[in-house]
Scaffold this active site. Structure first.
Site, short mmCIF file in Angstrom:
data_model
loop_
_atom_site.label_atom_id
_atom_site.label_comp_id
_atom_site.label_asym_id
_atom_site.label_seq_id
_atom_site.Cartn_x
_atom_site.Cartn_y
_atom_site.Cartn_z
N THR A 35 9.59 -9.66 -0.17
CA THR A 35 9.33 -8.90 -1.40
C THR A 35 8.79 -7.53 -0.98
O THR A 35 8.40 -7.34 0.18
CB THR A 35 8.29 -9.58 -2.30
N ILE A 83 4.75 -10.64 1.73
CA ILE A 83 4.03 -9.95 0.65
C ILE A 83 3.58 -8.60 1.22
O ILE A 83 2.97 -8.55 2.29
CB ILE A 83 2.78 -10.74 0.21
N ILE A 112 2.34 -10.97 5.97
CA ILE A 112 1.86 -9.75 5.31
C ILE A 112 2.63 -8.55 5.83
O ILE A 112 2.66 -8.29 7.04
CB ILE A 112 0.34 -9.57 5.54
N LYS A 113 3.24 -7.82 4.90
CA LYS A 113 4.03 -6.65 5.31
C LYS A 113 3.13 -5.43 5.42
O LYS A 113 2.43 -5.06 4.46
CB LYS A 113 5.14 -6.37 4.29
N LEU A 114 3.19 -4.81 6.59
CA LEU A 114 2.43 -3.59 6.87
C LEU A 114 3.44 -2.54 7.33
O LEU A 114 4.42 -2.88 8.00
CB LEU A 114 1.43 -3.84 8.01
#
Ligand code: E4P
Length: 287
Positions: A35, A83, A112-114
């Site tokens: 997402t 996310i 976790i998208k960074l």
């Protein structure tokens, strides 16, 4: 059912659990979902609210994002759900980490998208030390992928993804699939702790070539996954040739994966533009 000889994992790129349900029904399997703020802003419920002029408060939009990923997670409990943190040009690593820690508690199967930016890499190292799984997004060049490897050294396999954005490179005349081939080749010299997640997929042939190259994961939007499903989830044979058309070749670079992440050139204009767009789309949802 998942094709027997397929090594890559297949993810859906989307922010609508309705699409997740449909794709699972069509393919008979789904390994995960990615997402991002733009995809959440396109969620039908969010669109409906915006059309009514009823924007979200900051707490409401986070609760909405949390509900969406919870629903997706319940549909793919054994998969991975990415996310993305809010990150504009001024967001510091500490702020990304704080958001990431909170989002990581939303579901048991989060990555976790960074962003693949200076602050994003700083946050990634800390995130891994704190036991988070990460997906380094907005990667547009091999040096950024080398920096992902270095910034997350010591992480377990499965805990780190790098997302090279092939479609956005194609959009400006560069052969995005070369970047996938180059990163896979470079990582063969490493310990395998970073998985390559082919992202920004636009076409059926992007999926076929990513499968042929052996990308660990491929995320594709609903329309493209549907086409692949309807064409029988084909796996390319060794005779498959990806047609690059007029796209410009991206040459392979010899890079030393033992260097520190700060020693690589991680600046890319599309990373900056991507962060601007993601943050603008997120802000468009808020009062
Ligand atoms: C997935 O993780 C990415 O956010 C997504 O594939 C970006 O795709 P786009 O370039 O079509 O926006």
């Amino acid at each position: 059912m998942r094709p027997e000889n397929m090594k890559s994992k297949i993810f859906l790129d989307g922010g609508d659990p309705g699409e997740t349900r449909e794709i699972i029904k069509l393919l008979g399997f789904l390994d995960g979902q990615t997402t991002n703020p733009t995809l959440i802003s396109k969620n039908p419920e969010a669109r409906e609210r915006l059309e009514r002029g009823d924007r979200f408060s900051e707490q409401e939009i986070l609760a909405f994002y949390r509900d969406v990923v919870n629903e997706v997670s319940s549909l793919i409990p054994y998969g991975s759900i990415s996310i993305e943190v809010y990150a504009d040009a001024s967001t510091k690593a500490e702020q990304m980490l704080t958001q990431g820690k909170e989002m990581f508690t939303w579901i048991p199967n989060a990555h976790i998208k960074l962003p693949s930016s200076h602050e994003g890499f700083k946050a990634a190292g800390q995130a891994i030390k704190n036991g988070l799984r990460v997906n380094m997004t907005l990667c547009f060049q091999q040096e950024q992928a080398a920096a992902v490897y270095a910034a997350t050294a010591g992480a377990r396999k499965g805990d780190v993804f790098v997302s090279p954005f092939i479609g956005r490179l194609d959009d400006r005349g560069e052969n995005g699939m070369d970047l996938i081939a180059n990163i896979i080749k470079m990582y063969q010299k490493g310990d395998g702790h970073v998985e390559v997640l082919t992202a920004s997929v636009r076409t059926y042939n992007h999926i076929l070539y990513a499968l042929q190259l052996g990308s660990n994961i491929i995320t594709a939007p609903f329309k493209v996954l549907k086409e692949w499903g309807e064409k029988g989830m084909s796996i390319p044979g060794s005779d498959y040739v990806y047609n690059t058309g007029n796209l410009k070749t991206i040459p392979y670079q010899e890079l030393d994966l033992t260097k520190k992440w700060q020693e690589f050139n991680i600046i890319h204009d599309l990373t900056d533009k991507g962060m601007d767009r993601f943050s603008a789309d997120w802000n468009s949802l808020i009062k």
